[in-house]
Structure formats: C-alpha cells, structure tokens
Design a protein around this motif. Structure first.
Motif, short mmCIF file in Angstrom:
data_model
loop_
_atom_site.label_atom_id
_atom_site.label_comp_id
_atom_site.label_asym_id
_atom_site.label_seq_id
_atom_site.Cartn_x
_atom_site.Cartn_y
_atom_site.Cartn_z
N LEU A 1 0.86 -1.19 0.00
CA LEU A 1 0.00 0.00 0.00
C LEU A 1 0.89 1.23 0.00
O LEU A 1 1.99 1.21 0.58
CB LEU A 1 -0.89 0.03 1.25
CG LEU A 1 -2.03 -1.00 1.37
CD1 LEU A 1 -2.63 -0.92 2.77
CD2 LEU A 1 -3.10 -0.75 0.32
N ASN A 2 0.40 2.32 -0.62
CA ASN A 2 1.17 3.55 -0.51
C ASN A 2 0.97 4.13 0.89
O ASN A 2 0.05 3.72 1.61
CB ASN A 2 0.78 4.55 -1.61
CG ASN A 2 -0.66 5.02 -1.48
OD1 ASN A 2 -1.12 5.42 -0.41
ND2 ASN A 2 -1.40 4.99 -2.60
N PRO A 3 1.83 5.02 1.32
CA PRO A 3 1.77 5.53 2.70
C PRO A 3 0.41 6.10 3.09
O PRO A 3 -0.07 5.87 4.20
CB PRO A 3 2.86 6.60 2.73
CG PRO A 3 3.81 6.20 1.66
CD PRO A 3 2.98 5.59 0.58
N ARG A 4 -0.24 6.84 2.17
CA ARG A 4 -1.53 7.45 2.50
C ARG A 4 -2.60 6.38 2.73
O ARG A 4 -3.36 6.44 3.70
CB ARG A 4 -1.95 8.40 1.38
CG ARG A 4 -3.27 9.14 1.66
CD ARG A 4 -3.55 10.21 0.62
NE ARG A 4 -2.68 11.37 0.81
CZ ARG A 4 -1.58 11.62 0.11
NH1 ARG A 4 -1.19 10.77 -0.84
NH2 ARG A 4 -0.85 12.69 0.34
N ASP A 5 -2.67 5.39 1.85
CA ASP A 5 -3.66 4.32 2.01
C ASP A 5 -3.37 3.47 3.24
O ASP A 5 -4.29 3.00 3.92
CB ASP A 5 -3.68 3.43 0.76
CG ASP A 5 -4.27 4.15 -0.45
OD1 ASP A 5 -4.96 5.17 -0.24
OD2 ASP A 5 -4.04 3.69 -1.58
N TYR A 6 -2.09 3.27 3.53
CA TYR A 6 -1.71 2.49 4.72
C TYR A 6 -2.20 3.18 5.98
O TYR A 6 -2.80 2.56 6.85
CB TYR A 6 -0.19 2.34 4.75
CG TYR A 6 0.31 1.55 5.95
CD1 TYR A 6 0.34 0.16 5.92
CD2 TYR A 6 0.78 2.20 7.09
CE1 TYR A 6 0.80 -0.56 7.01
CE2 TYR A 6 1.25 1.49 8.18
CZ TYR A 6 1.26 0.11 8.14
OH TYR A 6 1.72 -0.60 9.22
N ARG A 7 -1.97 4.48 6.07
CA ARG A 7 -2.42 5.24 7.24
C ARG A 7 -3.94 5.25 7.32
O ARG A 7 -4.52 5.08 8.40
CB ARG A 7 -1.87 6.66 7.17
CG ARG A 7 -2.41 7.58 8.26
CD ARG A 7 -1.87 8.98 8.10
NE ARG A 7 -0.67 9.18 8.89
CZ ARG A 7 0.02 10.33 8.93
NH1 ARG A 7 -0.38 11.34 8.16
NH2 ARG A 7 1.08 10.46 9.69
N ARG A 8 -4.62 5.43 6.18
CA ARG A 8 -6.08 5.47 6.17
C ARG A 8 -6.66 4.12 6.61
O ARG A 8 -7.61 4.06 7.39
CB ARG A 8 -6.59 5.82 4.77
CG ARG A 8 -8.12 5.97 4.71
CD ARG A 8 -8.60 6.24 3.27
NE ARG A 8 -8.01 7.46 2.73
CZ ARG A 8 -7.20 7.50 1.70
NH1 ARG A 8 -6.85 6.37 1.07
NH2 ARG A 8 -6.72 8.65 1.26
N GLN A 9 -6.09 3.03 6.12
CA GLN A 9 -6.58 1.70 6.49
C GLN A 9 -6.43 1.44 7.99
O GLN A 9 -7.33 0.90 8.64
CB GLN A 9 -5.82 0.63 5.70
CG GLN A 9 -6.35 -0.79 5.90
CD GLN A 9 -5.60 -1.79 5.07
OE1 GLN A 9 -4.53 -2.25 5.47
NE2 GLN A 9 -6.13 -2.13 3.90
N LEU A 10 -5.31 1.87 8.55
CA LEU A 10 -5.11 1.70 9.99
C LEU A 10 -6.12 2.54 10.78
O LEU A 10 -6.64 2.10 11.81
CB LEU A 10 -3.69 2.10 10.38
CG LEU A 10 -2.58 1.11 10.03
CD1 LEU A 10 -1.23 1.68 10.45
CD2 LEU A 10 -2.81 -0.23 10.72
N GLY A 11 -6.39 3.75 10.29
CA GLY A 11 -7.37 4.60 10.97
C GLY A 11 -8.76 4.00 10.96
O GLY A 11 -9.48 4.04 11.96
N GLN A 12 -9.14 3.40 9.84
CA GLN A 12 -10.45 2.77 9.75
C GLN A 12 -10.52 1.56 10.68
O GLN A 12 -11.55 1.32 11.32
CB GLN A 12 -10.71 2.35 8.30
CG GLN A 12 -10.93 3.53 7.36
CD GLN A 12 -10.99 3.08 5.90
OE1 GLN A 12 -10.66 1.96 5.58
NE2 GLN A 12 -11.43 3.99 5.03
N SER A 13 -9.45 0.79 10.75
CA SER A 13 -9.44 -0.37 11.65
C SER A 13 -9.57 0.05 13.10
O SER A 13 -10.28 -0.57 13.88
CB SER A 13 -8.13 -1.16 11.44
OG SER A 13 -8.04 -1.64 10.12
N ALA A 14 -8.90 1.13 13.45
CA ALA A 14 -8.96 1.61 14.83
C ALA A 14 -10.37 2.06 15.18
O ALA A 14 -10.88 1.78 16.28
CB ALA A 14 -7.97 2.75 15.03
N ARG A 15 -11.04 2.76 14.25
CA ARG A 15 -12.41 3.22 14.52
C ARG A 15 -13.38 2.04 14.62
O ARG A 15 -14.29 2.02 15.44
CB ARG A 15 -12.87 4.17 13.40
CG ARG A 15 -12.23 5.54 13.48
CD ARG A 15 -12.93 6.53 12.54
NE ARG A 15 -12.75 6.15 11.15
CZ ARG A 15 -11.72 6.54 10.41
NH1 ARG A 15 -10.74 7.26 10.94
NH2 ARG A 15 -11.63 6.19 9.14
#
Length: 317
Positions: A300-314
């Motif tokens: 994943l590119n850095p932006r998608d990686y961070r977004r995916q982690l944020g969604q998992s946390a929520r």
C-alpha cells in the motif's frame, strides 16, 4: 525465616550457577524474583531482590565447582562484589566479572532498596582468552555506557525484555553473539584483541556498524562511504561484511528507514504529521521515491496504509 526467603535461598543455593550461602537482615519483608533464558552454553537471568548478602566459600568450592564466569549488570540499585582482594561497588550500567572457582561475596541494597539487574553465566572454557589474564578483571568495573560495553548492556536489556519472542534456534545464535561481545570487551580491557578469532571480530564489527547505522538513519548523508570511514575500514570491506547478511548496505538502510516510517504512520499520536515530514524525518529526501519504496515493501502507498489503519482503529472502538 519467612517462607519467601526460604524458597529464594533454596533456589539460589541448589539450582543457580553454583552453591552460595545467602543471608538477609529482614526475612519477613524479603521479595525476590528471577526470570531466566538459556542461550545454549550461556545462561542469562533477570534478577530482582530485596537487600541480601551472598557468599561462596572455599569449602563450597571444594564440594562443587562448575568453573563458570559470571557477569553482573546492574540496572537499579547498588551491588558490592568482592573477589581476589578487590571490591567494586557496581552501580547502574556497570558490568562486573567474577568466577565460581574462588571465594567471593555479593551484597545488595545498601539503601534498603530493591536491586534489579541481569546476570550472565558462561563456562570459562567458552572464552578464547588465557584464563590467568581474564582473572585480572574480576571485581573491577567495566563500563556499560560506552564502546563495546554499551553494545552489551543494550543487548542484555533488550534480551530480557523480549525473552518470550525467541525460538530455540534464535537463542543459540544469540548466545554466540553475546559470547563474541563479551570476548571483545574483555580482550579490549586486556589489550589482547589479537587472540580473538577472526570470525568473532567480524561479527562484533558488524554489530557495531548496525548500531551506528541505526543511530544515523535520519541523516540523509548516511552512505557506505561515511559508514566505512566511521569504522576505519574500506568501502570494499564494508560491502563484503554485508554479503554475509544476504543484503546490501543500501538495502539494509532502506529497510530500516521504511520500518521507522511505518511505525510513525501507525502511531495515532502522529496522525496530524504530514507524510512528507515523516519521510524526511527518517532520511528520505524524495517523497515520490519514498512512496514507491513503501508501496513495494508493504503493498500500500503511505496514504492508504495510514487510512486503512485509521479505519481499523475506529472499527475496533
């Protein structure tokens, strides 16, 4: 005597290293714990104990002597170690060597405080150094804050904090690494580096290089030339060392930098920090190249990686 102290005394007398007699001024309030990890011929233990005194007499030595060296590494509190008519007050970050074959005394907790540290035990025959020379270093302070001593203290601290993460094969390799580091430290103090086997010197040099590279990952000027110069070797020698690691110097640096960036992108407290700032923080000067390298490594590119982690946390909330 309190049962806790009785149990501690019996365990230390019968099972740990070699028989020692242990006394305590206040058995009723005594507390002690020991967590051990076997690294093949090397045994490492994290030991925490209330103030007490341990001693090994000539009679005990005649009854049983496994001919072992021990190194005490204090992390908290003070410990006095006496052997061979020398006495050292071991404070945090000191490394102190002593031997089971001669009488010695250990006293902890001078300020009524609990002492915590790491004990390393290994056969005297494991060191490729003359025994009579190594014995000159018993009950003398060896710094764990600088040089090879700093490598050992960092190694031991990480080892006992993550002991459950290592498989048996890992432990045997770690035992070899620790033996090499101890040999280098003692040889350095004895000015006997020439007796250290070439393979050990090579592994120790590689450990020093890894530590240097980790400390300078954020420097965009980190390169084979600067690394080689810092360690007094040629660039060709540096590349030859990394051939034994099945990687290159550049690939090792890139992997470590990407790991640091991934860690920062995963950190909720850094969610407002721009991606380019994270990349720059860990030595990447070209954001496009960083994004491509990150995508190749993690899918994943850095932006998608961070977004995916944020969604998992929520979702987990």
């Amino acid at each position: 005597m309190d049962e806790r102290f009785d149990s501690w005394h019996d365990h230390m007398f019968q099972q740990v290293v070699a028989p020692m007699m242990i006394t305590c001024d206040d058995p009723a309030s005594f507390r002690g714990s020991i967590e051990s990890i076997d690294l093949g011929a090397v045994h490492v233990s994290a030991v925490e104990a209330s103030p007490c005194e341990a001693y090994r007499t000539s009679r005990m030595i005649r009854q049983s002597d496994p001919e072992l060296f021990q190194i005490a590494f204090n992390l908290r509190g003070e410990t006095a170690i006496t052997q061979d008519r020398r006495c050292v007050l071991s404070q945090p970050s000191y490394l102190v060597l002593y031997h089971t074959s001669r009488p010695h005394q250990i006293r902890t907790g001078f300020s009524k405080e609990t002492t915590y540290g790491v004990m390393v035990v290994f056969p005297a025959t494991l060191l490729p150094l003359p025994l009579h020379k190594v014995e000159r270093l018993t009950a003398t302070p060896l710094s764990g804050r600088e040089g090879i001593g700093a490598l050992i203290s960092g190694f031991l601290t990480r080892l006992v904090n993550g002991s459950d993460q290592y498989r048996m094969a890992d432990r045997l390799r770690l035992g070899t690494v620790l033996t090499d580091l101890l040999t280098a430290l003692l040889a350095h103090r004895l000015e006997a580096d020439t007796v250290v086997p070439p393979a050990s010197r090579q592994r120790i040099l590689l450990l020093r290089i890894h530590a240097f590279m980790q400390q300078h990952l954020a420097d965009p000027q980190l390169s084979p030339a600067t690394i080689a110069a810092a360690h007094g070797i040629s660039i060709r020698t540096l590349h030859r060392l990394f051939q034994t690691q099945d990687t290159t110097v550049a690939a090792w640096i890139r992997t470590q930098r990407l790991n640091r960036c991934r860690r920062d992108l995963s950190d909720p407290t850094l969610h407002d920090r721009p991606i380019h700032a994270i990349a720059t923080r860990w030595g990447f000067t070209d954001v496009t190249n960083f994004s491509h390298a990150f995508s190749t490594a993690y899918g994943l590119n850095p932006r998608d990686y961070r977004r995916q982690l944020g969604q998992s946390a929520r979702f987990l909330k």
